[in-house]
Design a protein around this motif. Structure first.
Motif, PDB file in Angstrom:
ATOM      1  N   PRO A 157       1.980  -3.502   5.930  1.00 50.13           N
ATOM      2  CA  PRO A 157       3.385  -3.466   6.371  1.00 50.13           C
ATOM      3  C   PRO A 157       4.129  -4.758   6.057  1.00 50.13           C
ATOM      4  CG  PRO A 157       1.860  -3.203   8.239  1.00 50.13           C
ATOM      5  CD  PRO A 157       1.040  -3.547   7.063  1.00 50.13           C
ATOM      6  N   PHE A 185       7.196  -0.238  -1.354  1.00 49.45           N
ATOM      7  CA  PHE A 185       6.647  -0.279   0.008  1.00 49.45           C
ATOM      8  C   PHE A 185       6.104   1.086   0.374  1.00 49.45           C
ATOM      9  CE2 PHE A 185       9.866  -3.469  -0.417  1.00 49.45           C
ATOM     10  CZ  PHE A 185       9.214  -4.591   0.060  1.00 49.45           C
ATOM     11  N   ASP A 190       9.439  -0.328   6.112  1.00 47.35           N
ATOM     12  CA  ASP A 190       9.164  -1.624   5.480  1.00 47.35           C
ATOM     13  C   ASP A 190      10.241  -1.971   4.451  1.00 47.35           C
ATOM     14  OD1 ASP A 190       6.936  -1.466   7.040  1.00 47.35           O
ATOM     15  OD2 ASP A 190       5.554  -0.994   5.419  1.00 47.35           O
ATOM     16  N   HIS A 193      13.031  -3.486   6.223  1.00 48.79           N
ATOM     17  CA  HIS A 193      12.758  -4.884   6.585  1.00 48.79           C
ATOM     18  C   HIS A 193      12.991  -5.812   5.385  1.00 48.79           C
ATOM     19  CE1 HIS A 193       9.936  -3.486  10.075  1.00 48.79           C
ATOM     20  NE2 HIS A 193      11.203  -3.488  10.431  1.00 48.79           N
TER      21      HIS A 193
END
Ligand code: GDG
Length: 469
Positions: A157, A185, A190, A193
């Motif tokens: 992650p 990802f 993720d 993020h």
């Protein structure tokens, strides 16, 4: 015509004996097509590393191994990769062990590896770098004027901005990531993020086409959920089941590398809560937990091992009888074909990580089931797999009562509901197998147009490199 060059910490074995893992199966076709090369660390370290990659030819692709001195390898692999990045990216900043020599070794390995790759890479090759051990590689390759398109896939992650900023070298890490042409990802979580991290730390701007403009260049980003060879694993389980007796009691199964991210103590706490609340199930079910050792030399792994031994002993002491052992705990790796059969003959699959990039065990458990009498998957909301596998029983691993409720629901679930949930999960997995994962990533990497400083695209279209299905 360009090659596919795959770079990961470990390369597949030269004799093909380790090929059954998903990644090799996923990439073998693409690698075989244009004379591919897989670069990874040699299995043994050396006090006098060779100055070039050590090449081995397989019938399907070449392997290039790089050697490192034992101390450098320890600081890079057990040190920075697994005592800083692994805990931090899994949100366990409390477990980070910051040592200046770890960060130094991590950069040194990327520099050395880049120099070795630069000797062999040609402009029309595609380089696909895997995972957190290799983040600075694109940066180092570009320093050496390597012009290939370079993609990166993060298997684990990526945490939110605040957690990311707890890593002492977070600014370097963000910059190194931005040097790739495509970053993949496991999940949209993720990916979100990453976008946030680039926005706040590098003034990244999201474009309408989904790429980000960062420091004058364009970085493509995407979510590419990894999978397994679904039908292959199903066949393995079905074949093995022909000569195996089913378990004597309805079985719950967990299979995980013994890692603190996998939520093993929380799983046992949930099972204990279940047995405490439902005495009618005592002596009627059993939990089999397979947890092979991993990264034994890191202190945090020694701690999780003794915690698990303590907890399983505690549950067996509290509820066990002369005839019945509630928890069977195996701290050894099992052969893959045996694992497949154990999954098939288990009524409940327990996958309870606290944070996980994807979690392939969840997919293997579903693939292994007998579709006429399938088991039920209990899945943590924090596994990447939960984004796709919505027909599983989704739980919060921090809440033992939630796990206990899900265990009861799974054990009592009527056949029709089990079949309904399983067939939806299986159909999704079958359509999104690991071949599709690698094809999607490579297709996007191929479509990247890298501009040279004079504004000319050195890779017009995607013609020079043939894409596999
Ligand atoms: C990383 C990310 C992501 C486990 N015990 C035995 C055994 N295994 C196999 C499982 C499965 C694999 O190891 C574990 O894969 P996971 O995905 O569950 O977890 P990580 O190792 O942490 O993998 C993860 C993955 O990369 C891929 O991108 O999904 O999120 O953390 O295949 O079956 N295999 C055998 N014996 C064992 O005892 N043969």
């Amino acid at each position: 015509m360009g090659r596919l060059i795959v770079v990961s910490n470990r390369a597949p074995s030269v004799d093909g004996s380790s090929d059954s893992g998903g990644l090799v199966v996923a990439l073998i076709e693409a690698l075989a097509k244009n004379g591919g090369l897989w670069i990874g660390c040699a299995p043994e370290q050396s006090d006098t590393p060779t100055e070039d990659l050590v090449f081995h030819q397989r019938p399907d692709f070449d392997i290039g191994l790089f050697e490192l001195e034992p101390e450098l390898y320890r600081d890079y692999y057990l040190g920075y990769s697994n005592s800083v990045l692994w805990p931090a990216l899994h949100g366990r900043v409390d477990l980070i062990d910051v040592q200046p020599r770890y960060a130094k070794a991590y950069r040194e390995v990327a520099k050395r590896l880049a120099a070795l790759i630069a000797k062999t890479a040609r402009d029309d090759d595609l380089i696909w770098v895997h995972d957190y051990q290799m983040i600075p590689l694109a940066h180092e390759l570009k320093e050496l004027n390597v012009k290939c398109r370079i993609g990166f896939f993060l298997h684990i992650p990526l945490p939110d901005l605040q957690t990311f900023k707890a890593i002492p070298d977070w600014k370097d890490l963000a910059k190194w990531l931005s040097d790739y042409d495509l970053i993949g990802f496991q999940t949209r979580r993720d990916l979100g993020h990453m976008i946030n991290i680039f926005r706040h730390t590098m003034r990244g701007e999201l474009r309408a086409n989904g790429t980000m403009g960062i420091a004058g260049r364009e970085v493509a980003l995407g979510s590419f959920p990894i999978s397994i060879d679904v039908s292959g694993f199903r066949r393995l389980a079905a074949k093995g089941a022909e000569n195996t007796e089913p378990a004597p009691l309805p079985r719950l199964i967990g299979v995980d590398r013994l890692d603190y991210s996998k939520g093993l103590p929380q799983r046992l706490a949930g099972y204990e809560a279940f047995l405490a609340r439902h005495p009618e199930f005592r002596s009627k079910v059993a939990l089999l937990q397979i947890a092979p050792p991993t990264r034994d030399d890191v202190d945090a792994y020694k701690a999780i091992r003794s915690e698990l031994e303590h907890l399983s002993g505690h549950i067996n002491g509290r509820f066990g009888t002369v005839e019945w052992t509630p928890v069977q705990y195996i701290h050894r790796a099992m052969p893959r074909n045996e694992l497949a059969v154990l999954f098939r003959f288990s009524r409940v699959g327990l996958v309870t990580p606290l944070f996980d990039g994807m979690n392939l065990v969840a997919k293997e458990y579903v693939a292994a089931q007998d579709e006429t009498d399938p088991g039920v998957l209990i899945l943590s909301q924090f596994a990447g797999a939960a984004e796709e596998m919505t027909e599983a029983l989704i739980i919060n691993p921090h809440d033992p009562e939630d796990i206990a409720r899900a265990i009861k629901t799974a054990l009592e679930m009527p056949l029709a509901e089990r079949i309904g949930r399983h067939s939806a999960l299986y159909a999704h997995l079958d359509q999104h197998n690991v071949g599709r994962w690698s094809a999607a990533f490579l297709k996007q990497l191929l479509s990247v147009q890298r501009l040279s400083p004079d504004g000319v695209a050195p890779f017009p279209g995607s013609t020079p490199w043939t894409q596999t299905a």
